[in-house]
Write an enzyme that holds these catalytic residues in place. Structure first.
Site, PDB file in Angstrom:
ATOM      1  N   ASP A  60       0.215 -39.268 -17.097  1.00 18.92           N
ATOM      2  CA  ASP A  60       0.213 -39.011 -15.658  1.00 18.92           C
ATOM      3  C   ASP A  60       0.459 -37.536 -15.392  1.00 18.92           C
ATOM      4  O   ASP A  60       0.119 -36.686 -16.228  1.00 18.92           O
ATOM      5  CB  ASP A  60       1.265 -39.899 -14.981  1.00 18.92           C
ATOM      6  CG  ASP A  60       0.827 -40.387 -13.617  1.00 18.92           C
ATOM      7  OD1 ASP A  60       0.858 -39.578 -12.675  1.00 18.92           O
ATOM      8  OD2 ASP A  60       0.444 -41.561 -13.500  1.00 18.92           O
ATOM      9  N   HIS A  95       3.373 -37.957  -8.799  1.00 21.00           N
ATOM     10  CA  HIS A  95       2.770 -39.252  -9.105  1.00 21.00           C
ATOM     11  C   HIS A  95       3.398 -39.874 -10.352  1.00 21.00           C
ATOM     12  O   HIS A  95       3.762 -41.053 -10.369  1.00 21.00           O
ATOM     13  CB  HIS A  95       1.264 -39.068  -9.298  1.00 21.00           C
ATOM     14  CG  HIS A  95       0.488 -40.340  -9.370  1.00 21.00           C
ATOM     15  ND1 HIS A  95       0.136 -40.935 -10.564  1.00 21.00           N
ATOM     16  CD2 HIS A  95      -0.012 -41.134  -8.397  1.00 21.00           C
ATOM     17  CE1 HIS A  95      -0.560 -42.032 -10.317  1.00 21.00           C
ATOM     18  NE2 HIS A  95      -0.663 -42.182  -9.021  1.00 21.00           N
ATOM     19  N   SER A 275      -2.417 -47.669  -8.539  1.00 21.11           N
ATOM     20  CA  SER A 275      -1.553 -46.971  -9.492  1.00 21.11           C
ATOM     21  C   SER A 275      -0.247 -47.723  -9.743  1.00 21.11           C
ATOM     22  O   SER A 275       0.086 -48.027 -10.900  1.00 21.11           O
ATOM     23  CB  SER A 275      -1.270 -45.548  -9.007  1.00 21.11           C
ATOM     24  OG  SER A 275      -2.389 -44.728  -9.171  1.00 21.11           O
TER      25      SER A 275
END
Length: 423
Positions: A60, A95, A275
């Site tokens: 990520d 994220h 996600s």
């Protein structure tokens, strides 16, 4: 998400996160905090296993390891995408921190391996790469490096002993080139060969709203690579989240609406997307493997699908085989035996089955006299055909008309009327 940009020199892959802020879209009542734990039956699963001894590689945008929820539970890996961002910046680890949090909420005793392969939405490096590609000029060194980041991250995680790889990212629906990448596909095969379970988010372009700019529902990689478990998103009501992409490769679903997770600034926030659904599914796999470390990737997938809370008909392209049931999956994992599929040399008889039932047959030699007679007959037939063709080509005699007849027609008496040709 993964956005692939084209320049004359090289196809550049720009990795883009797929998390939608909870405030985006039409106003809706917020789901109860932690609702995903209840619908996935995580508390019951925790009585059977909590992920101890399992490493989940989170590929990520980076993970803030000093976050109170994550401290001591994350191992730092390399930064394969670079770009100059450092921990502490608002566009570093936004994220990835949330995804690591979701993994550990399901598997609290697992360890996260942080592998940076993704640029957050507001990262200046991402914006520079997009501008360079759109200008049509040659790709810079940073963009070329970004193109191979995901493949390198997958191989690194597999070599470092990660049993699970969580990829909450997918190919952008506005891509200008093919999102299938040979290097990444090869890396997926490499990791599967080492027994690693790979999961990826299905993508956030599944809206049917004509005003939604991302509503293209295109094929998303790495979710579409064979061997990767594609995870769709569900809402609190049990239906597909409106943004979750719809494809035949969707295999399983997990909650993806109003998911509470750690923020890279030190607090917490809500978010939507496929996600977090992928991260929650990866945490479930960690629970399964802590219960039975010998499971193969195929066994893990089959157990997830078999134990899921299935939609009407058992399967559909919206949520695959349904919502993950963590408790049922972990129980089934504990009861699963060793995989029966393995390569082994053949040590049996020379022939498979009973072997030949009779000796091979032989044909008598050809009688050449029949060949001569046949050849002669064929020659005579050919001569006849040539003669007929010549006759057909002869010119016919032309008929010369005679004088008009003044009497009755030949061969019969007059019928009392004027003769042919006059009175």
């Amino acid at each position: 998400m993964i956005r692939r940009l084209v320049s004359p020199a090289v196809l550049v892959t720009v990795l883009v996160a797929g998390l939608i802020p909870a405030g985006a879209g039409p106003a809706a009542a917020e789901a109860p905090r932690g609702w995903e734990q209840q619908v996935m039956k995580v508390p019951a699963a925790h009585r059977l296993g909590q992920g101890k001894g399992i490493t989940v590689a989170v590929l990520d945008s980076g993970v803030m390891r000093d976050h109170p929820e994550l401290r001591g539970r994350v191992t730092a890996g390399p930064d394969f995408i670079g770009g100059g961002a450092e921990p502490g910046r608002p566009y570093w680890g936004e994220h990835g921190t949330a995804m690591a949090s979701s993994v550990l909420r399901v598997a609290p005793q697992a360890e996260v391996l942080d592998v940076r392969v993704l640029w957050d939405e507001e990262d200046p490096a991402r914006k520079r790469a997009e501008q360079a590609a759109e200008s049509g000029g040659p790709a810079d060194e940073q963009s070329v490096k970004a193109a191979g980041a995901l493949a390198e991250g997958i191989r690194y995680a597999a070599d470092k002993g990660a049993q699970v790889i969580s990829m909450s990212l997918g190919s952008d629906e506005w891509s200008l080139g093919s999102d299938y990448d040979e290097l990444t596909a090869s890396a997926v095969d490499y990791a599967l060969g080492k027994g690693v379970v790979l999961l990826a988010s299905a993508g956030n372009g599944g809206s049917t709203d004509p005003l939604e700019v991302d509503a293209n529902n295109t094929v998303a990689y790495p979710a579409a690579y064979p061997g990767v478990i594609a995870v769709a998103a569900m809402g609190p009501g049990g239906a597909r989240a409106e943004f979750s992409q719809v494809h035949t490769y969707n295999q399983i679903a997990a909650p993806g609406v109003d998911i509470y997770a750690a923020d890279n600034g030190g607090g917490y926030r809500m978010g939507n997307g496929t996600s977090p659904a992928c991260a929650l599914a990866a945490g479930t796999v960690a629970l399964m493997l802590s219960r039975n470390p010998g499971l193969t990737p195929r066994q893990v997938r089959d157990i997830l699908l078999r134990t899921a809370q299935k939609p009407a008909g058992g399967y559909n392209v919206f949520v695959g085989f349904g919502l993950i049931d963590a408790a049922a999956a972990v129980r089934a994992a504990g009861a699963a035996g060793k995989s029966e599929i393995e390569a082994a040399p053949y040590k049996g008889d020379e022939y498979f089955g009973d072997g030949p039932v009779a000796p091979p047959t032989t044909n008598p030699p050809i009688d050449m006299s029949y060949v001569a007679v046949g050849g002669a007959a064929a020659g005579v037939g050919l001569l006849f055909l040539l003669g007929a063709a010549l006759l057909m080509r002869r010119p016919r005699a032309r008929r010369v008309p005679g004088p008009p007849m003044s009497g009755p027609p030949m061969g019969g008496p007059s019928m009392g009327g004027p003769s042919m040709g006059g009175r």
